[in-house]
Design an enzyme around this catalytic site. Structure first.
Site, short mmCIF file in Angstrom:
data_model
loop_
_atom_site.label_atom_id
_atom_site.label_comp_id
_atom_site.label_asym_id
_atom_site.label_seq_id
_atom_site.Cartn_x
_atom_site.Cartn_y
_atom_site.Cartn_z
N CYS A 141 0.85 -1.19 0.00
CA CYS A 141 0.00 0.00 0.00
C CYS A 141 0.89 1.25 0.00
O CYS A 141 1.87 1.32 0.75
CB CYS A 141 -0.90 0.01 1.23
N CYS A 197 -16.88 -8.64 5.30
CA CYS A 197 -16.13 -7.41 5.03
C CYS A 197 -14.89 -7.75 4.20
O CYS A 197 -14.17 -8.69 4.53
CB CYS A 197 -15.72 -6.73 6.33
N CYS A 245 -19.60 -5.46 3.21
CA CYS A 245 -18.85 -4.29 3.66
C CYS A 245 -17.50 -4.31 2.94
O CYS A 245 -16.94 -5.39 2.72
CB CYS A 245 -18.64 -4.34 5.18
#
Length: 350
Positions: free
Chosen positions: A59, A103, A134
């Site tokens: 990330c 999720c 989610c």
């Protein structure tokens, strides 16, 4: 302050008021939080969710707590976006062990145009299994938010992490305003919000109060408010941070319950480090949602059978959604898997 003084939904909390809540004697605070909780929820029901990392590592954000950040060497394997079919299999397994919400989290600054079609297929497929959906995908623009809503996404998770004042000590690659803008887009698109923060990053009590004020003073309270305890990962800048005092953590849960009386307050990351007594106190303080299963994105989480054993000892049961017959569920699962297998939107993660 009386136990029933703050039972209405408010959006005008001040720092002085929230400080006063934190400063109450522990027993008084828990009594007030439990009294508020019982007005809006069954005190012996807990909402159960499963979280799957659909894209791990690399990330570009520099969040100092996160092992998935490409800025730090934590030994985490980097993975591409998961295949849609694998996500649906994981969702079916989550449903089988009692989860009602699934999720999906991706380690992105924001979703790319090439990945969005696969993400949308994941949402549609999980919905067909009868689960609430989610996702947490980073910052969204208005067009992406609308596409997720049209695909049937129920909740979008986008944490504020801490107070505006402390935020710059933790993250520099995304502003607080950008986080609030994403939450605004999610609301405008008609989706529900899951947003909370992390305790144990070196923040003050005023920072914890400031986080809760930001959440509670939104035009609508988040439907889910995850309160995370920092999971210290070697290689991240916060790996040597001082542990959160357990009573301070419980106080924050209780204050969140009082300030956002109708929200699910989620006992989230860090539960692996909590003993059964601390978790029981968390439920007493008004926490009524957990993540379920063996992993929470990339960090350990108590195993599902341990959760159920604790629930039995405390007389707690998972919240239930409207259910159909098992054969209907099985048919939906099989149909969704067939459709994804035949779809040209089959993403190879190799």
């Amino acid at each position: 302050m009386s136990a029933t003084a703050e039972t209405t939904t408010r959006h005008d909390w001040t720092l002085a008021e929230v400080r006063a809540l934190f400063e109450q004697p522990f027993n008084d605070l828990l009594f007030q939080a439990q009294s508020v909780h019982r007005q809006h929820f069954d005190p012996n029901r807990v909402q159960v969710s499963t979280l799957l990392s659909i894209k791990t590592g690399a990330c570009p954000e520099d969040c100092k707590y996160c092992p998935q950040s490409g800025h730090y060497n934590t030994g985490l394997d980097k993975e591409k976006l998961m295949e849609v079919e694998k996500v649906l299999k994981a969702a079916a397994e989550a449903k089988a062990i009692g989860s009602t919400r699934f999720c999906m989290g991706a380690a992105w600054k924001h979703p790319s145009a090439k990945d969005m079609p696969y993400v949308l297929e994941m949402v549609k497929g999980v919905k067909k299994l009868g689960l609430e959906t989610c996702m947490t995908l980073g910052r969204l623009d208005q067009e992406q938010t609308q596409a997720l809503a049209e695909a049937g996404l129920d909740y979008y998770n986008h944490n504020l992490d801490t107070s505006p004042e402390f935020y710059g000590n933790i993250i520099t690659t995304r502003t607080y305003g950008e986080r609030l803008q994403t939450l605004a887009y999610v609301r405008e698109a008609g989706m529900k919000i899951c947003s909370g923060g992390i305790l144990g990053m070196g923040e003050s009590v005023d920072d914890r109060a400031g986080l809760l004020i930001q959440l509670a003073n939104l035009p609508e309270h988040p439907e889910s408010v995850p309160i995370n305890m920092l999971v210290k990962v070697k290689g991240t800048p916060l790996a040597e941070e001082k542990d959160v005092d357990p009573f301070d953590f419980i106080r924050t849960l209780a204050v969140a319950r009082i300030m956002m009386p109708k929200s699910h307050v989620r006992l989230s990351a860090g539960r692996e480090q909590m003993n059964e007594q601390m978790q029981a106190l968390a439920f007493m303080a008004g926490a009524n949602s957990i993540f379920y299963g063996e992993k929470l994105l990339t960090t350990a989480n108590p195993q599902a059978d341990k959760d159920m054993a604790l629930f039995r000892r405390l007389g707690i049961k998972p919240e239930e959604r409207e259910e159909h017959a098992d054969e209907v569920h099985q048919a939906a699962i099989e149909q969704a898997l067939v459709e994804q297998r035949d779809s040209r939107l089959f993403y190879s993660a190799v």
